[in-house]
Design an enzyme around this catalytic site. Structure first.
Site, short mmCIF file in Angstrom:
data_model
loop_
_atom_site.label_atom_id
_atom_site.label_comp_id
_atom_site.label_asym_id
_atom_site.label_seq_id
_atom_site.Cartn_x
_atom_site.Cartn_y
_atom_site.Cartn_z
N ASP A 65 41.87 42.23 18.78
CA ASP A 65 41.67 40.88 19.33
C ASP A 65 41.98 39.86 18.25
O ASP A 65 41.84 40.14 17.06
CB ASP A 65 40.22 40.70 19.79
CG ASP A 65 40.06 39.66 20.89
OD1 ASP A 65 39.76 40.05 22.04
OD2 ASP A 65 40.27 38.46 20.61
N ILE A 112 37.39 37.44 38.26
CA ILE A 112 36.37 38.32 37.67
C ILE A 112 35.44 37.46 36.83
O ILE A 112 35.89 36.56 36.10
CB ILE A 112 37.05 39.40 36.78
CG1 ILE A 112 38.15 40.16 37.55
CG2 ILE A 112 36.01 40.37 36.22
CD1 ILE A 112 37.71 40.93 38.76
N LYS A 136 52.17 36.21 34.98
CA LYS A 136 51.61 37.43 35.59
C LYS A 136 52.61 38.11 36.52
O LYS A 136 52.65 39.34 36.60
CB LYS A 136 50.30 37.11 36.31
CG LYS A 136 49.17 36.67 35.37
CD LYS A 136 48.81 37.76 34.35
CE LYS A 136 47.56 37.42 33.55
NZ LYS A 136 47.23 38.46 32.56
N ASN A 144 45.85 43.78 27.63
CA ASN A 144 44.91 42.97 28.39
C ASN A 144 44.77 41.55 27.86
O ASN A 144 44.35 40.66 28.60
CB ASN A 144 43.55 43.70 28.37
CG ASN A 144 42.40 42.81 28.71
OD1 ASN A 144 42.14 42.55 29.89
ND2 ASN A 144 41.69 42.31 27.70
N THR A 187 34.05 36.61 33.98
CA THR A 187 34.15 36.83 32.54
C THR A 187 34.15 35.47 31.84
O THR A 187 34.26 34.43 32.50
CB THR A 187 35.48 37.53 32.15
OG1 THR A 187 36.55 36.60 32.31
CG2 THR A 187 35.75 38.77 32.99
N TYR A 205 50.58 30.49 34.31
CA TYR A 205 49.83 31.73 34.47
C TYR A 205 50.46 32.59 35.58
O TYR A 205 50.67 33.79 35.41
CB TYR A 205 48.37 31.39 34.81
CG TYR A 205 47.42 32.56 34.78
CD1 TYR A 205 46.74 32.90 33.62
CD2 TYR A 205 47.19 33.33 35.92
CE1 TYR A 205 45.86 33.97 33.59
CE2 TYR A 205 46.31 34.39 35.91
CZ TYR A 205 45.64 34.72 34.74
OH TYR A 205 44.77 35.79 34.72
N1 LIG Z 1 38.71 36.75 34.58
C1 LIG Z 1 39.52 36.74 35.63
O1 LIG Z 1 39.23 36.17 36.68
C2 LIG Z 1 40.85 37.46 35.55
C3 LIG Z 1 41.50 37.74 36.75
C4 LIG Z 1 42.72 38.41 36.72
C5 LIG Z 1 43.27 38.77 35.52
N2 LIG Z 1 42.62 38.47 34.37
C6 LIG Z 1 43.27 38.87 33.12
O2 LIG Z 1 42.46 39.80 32.44
C7 LIG Z 1 42.71 39.72 31.05
C8 LIG Z 1 41.39 39.58 30.32
O3 LIG Z 1 40.77 38.39 30.72
P1 LIG Z 1 39.19 38.17 30.68
O4 LIG Z 1 38.83 37.54 31.97
O5 LIG Z 1 38.51 39.40 30.24
O6 LIG Z 1 39.15 37.01 29.57
P2 LIG Z 1 38.29 36.82 28.25
O7 LIG Z 1 38.58 35.43 27.80
O8 LIG Z 1 36.88 37.25 28.45
O9 LIG Z 1 38.97 37.87 27.24
C9 LIG Z 1 40.28 37.71 26.78
C10 LIG Z 1 40.35 38.24 25.35
O10 LIG Z 1 41.71 38.11 24.90
C11 LIG Z 1 41.69 37.62 23.58
N3 LIG Z 1 42.97 36.96 23.29
C12 LIG Z 1 43.43 35.80 23.81
N4 LIG Z 1 44.62 35.51 23.27
C13 LIG Z 1 44.91 36.50 22.38
C14 LIG Z 1 45.99 36.75 21.51
N5 LIG Z 1 47.03 35.90 21.39
N6 LIG Z 1 45.98 37.89 20.78
C15 LIG Z 1 44.94 38.73 20.87
N7 LIG Z 1 43.86 38.53 21.65
C16 LIG Z 1 43.85 37.42 22.41
C17 LIG Z 1 40.49 36.67 23.52
O11 LIG Z 1 40.05 36.45 22.19
C18 LIG Z 1 39.47 37.41 24.38
O12 LIG Z 1 38.67 38.28 23.62
C19 LIG Z 1 43.66 38.53 30.85
O13 LIG Z 1 44.98 39.01 30.74
C20 LIG Z 1 43.49 37.74 32.13
O14 LIG Z 1 44.63 36.98 32.45
C21 LIG Z 1 41.41 37.85 34.34
#
Ligand SMILES: NC(=O)c1ccc[n+]([C@@H]2O[C@H](COP(=O)([O-])OP(=O)(O)OC[C@H]3O[C@@H](n4cnc5c(N)ncnc54)[C@H](O)[C@@H]3O)[C@@H](O)[C@H]2O)c1
Length: 260
Positions: free
Chosen positions: A47, A200, A171, A100, A202, A167
């Site tokens: 991360d 989700i 995606k 991710n 988060t 976004y």
């Molecule tokens: N939360 C939602 O509703 C949702 C829905 C669909 C998809 N997603 C996708 O799931 C994945 C995780 O999202 P989440 O909801 O767990 O978010 P989150 O913000 O809780 O976690 C994302 C993590 O990625 C890290 N990160 C961001 N940019 C980075 C970089 N350049 N290099 C390394 N690490 C980096 C952040 O520090 C964080 O720890 C993402 O790709 C997001 O697009 C999330």
């Protein structure tokens, strides 16, 4: 709110497999690192939040999982290459990867979208997945054991969403990259799939006010947002040998969001 408890996997399911999870300090990545670790994998928590990654790895170790942390910025190819190298140096191979790491970006119509923000979102959410696979695939091949990769897309990899052009574009691109790479590597014993989570609960959504949050809930026929563990469970299945003929496809986990 209730979620169905996930079935615990046998602790040996991923035994002796080394897994790299990007964006694993938080949310879906953290839940996935835990899920793979409790399934027996050795996990590298990667991360750009180095402190968060160290804490997540320490928590995993305290729970009996072999885990290590590495600082990673997926927008920088050399950083990704180093994280893959760290995994191989630490655990002797790279067998499983979960790409991710991602960001949300601001909300604005396409005609008003900040150009720098667009570039940042695409650099992280799309280019970052390419750089990850670019360095993971040779490492997985070098181990000669086959392997599996899951790229975390979104429901917005198949449908649009007003105010999120960067976004949505990124995606959709992740789904395309997944199919292209899967076609190249299926015959070499490496399965590559994508997941499409609905919204989700988060930290990614934490900046939202209550009305906006409830508006998102209303878009899911399930009547709630998903939990990170529910996405992790699908990712774990796709990485496991139970999914041995699943390759090059995009798997929704969205409480029926895209069904209506
Ligand atoms: N939360 C939602 O509703 C949702 C829905 C669909 C998809 N997603 C996708 O799931 C994945 C995780 O999202 P989440 O909801 O767990 O978010 P989150 O913000 O809780 O976690 C994302 C993590 O990625 C890290 N990160 C961001 N940019 C980075 C970089 N350049 N290099 C390394 N690490 C980096 C952040 O520090 C964080 O720890 C993402 O790709 C997001 O697009 C999330």
């Amino acid at each position: 709110m209730s979620t169905n408890a996930t079935t615990p996997a046998p602790a040996t399911e991923f035994a002796k497999r080394a897994a790299l999870v990007t964006g694993a300090a938080s949310g879906i990545g953290l839940a996935t690192a835990r899920r793979l670790g409790t399934g027996g994998a050795r996990v590298v928590v990667a991360d750009y939040n180095a402190e968060g990654a160290e804490k997540a790895a320490a928590d995993l170790r305290a729970a009996g999982v072999e885990a290590a942390a590495v600082e990673l910025d997926v927008t920088r190819p050399e950083s990704v290459e180093a994280a893959v190298g760290f995994t191989v140096d630490t655990y002797g191979s790279l067998d499983l990867a979960v790409n991710n790491a991602g960001i949300g970006g601001p909300s604005a119509p396409t005609g008003e979208y900040d150009v720098e923000a667009y570039q940042r979102v695409v650099r992280t959410n799309l280019d970052g997945v390419f750089y990850s696979m670019r360095y993971e695939l040779p490492a997985i091949e070098a181990a000669g054991k086959g392997g599996a990769i899951v790229n975390v897309a979104s429901i917005l990899g198949s449908v649009g969403f007003a105010g999120s052009p960067a976004y949505v574009a990124a995606k959709h691109g992740v789904v395309g990259l997944t199919k292209a790479a899967a076609a190249e590597y299926a015959a070499r014993g490496i399965r590559i799939n994508a997941v499409g989570p609905g919204f989700i609960d988060t930290p990614l959504l934490k900046t939202m006010d209550e009305a906006a949050y409830n508006g998102l809930v209303a878009l899911h026929p399930a009547g709630r947002l998903g939990q990170a563990e529910e996405v992790a469970e699908l990712i774990a299945f796709l990485l496991s040998d139970r999914a041995s003929f699943v390759a090059g496809s995009y798997h929704l986990v969205d409480g029926a969001y895209t069904a209506v």
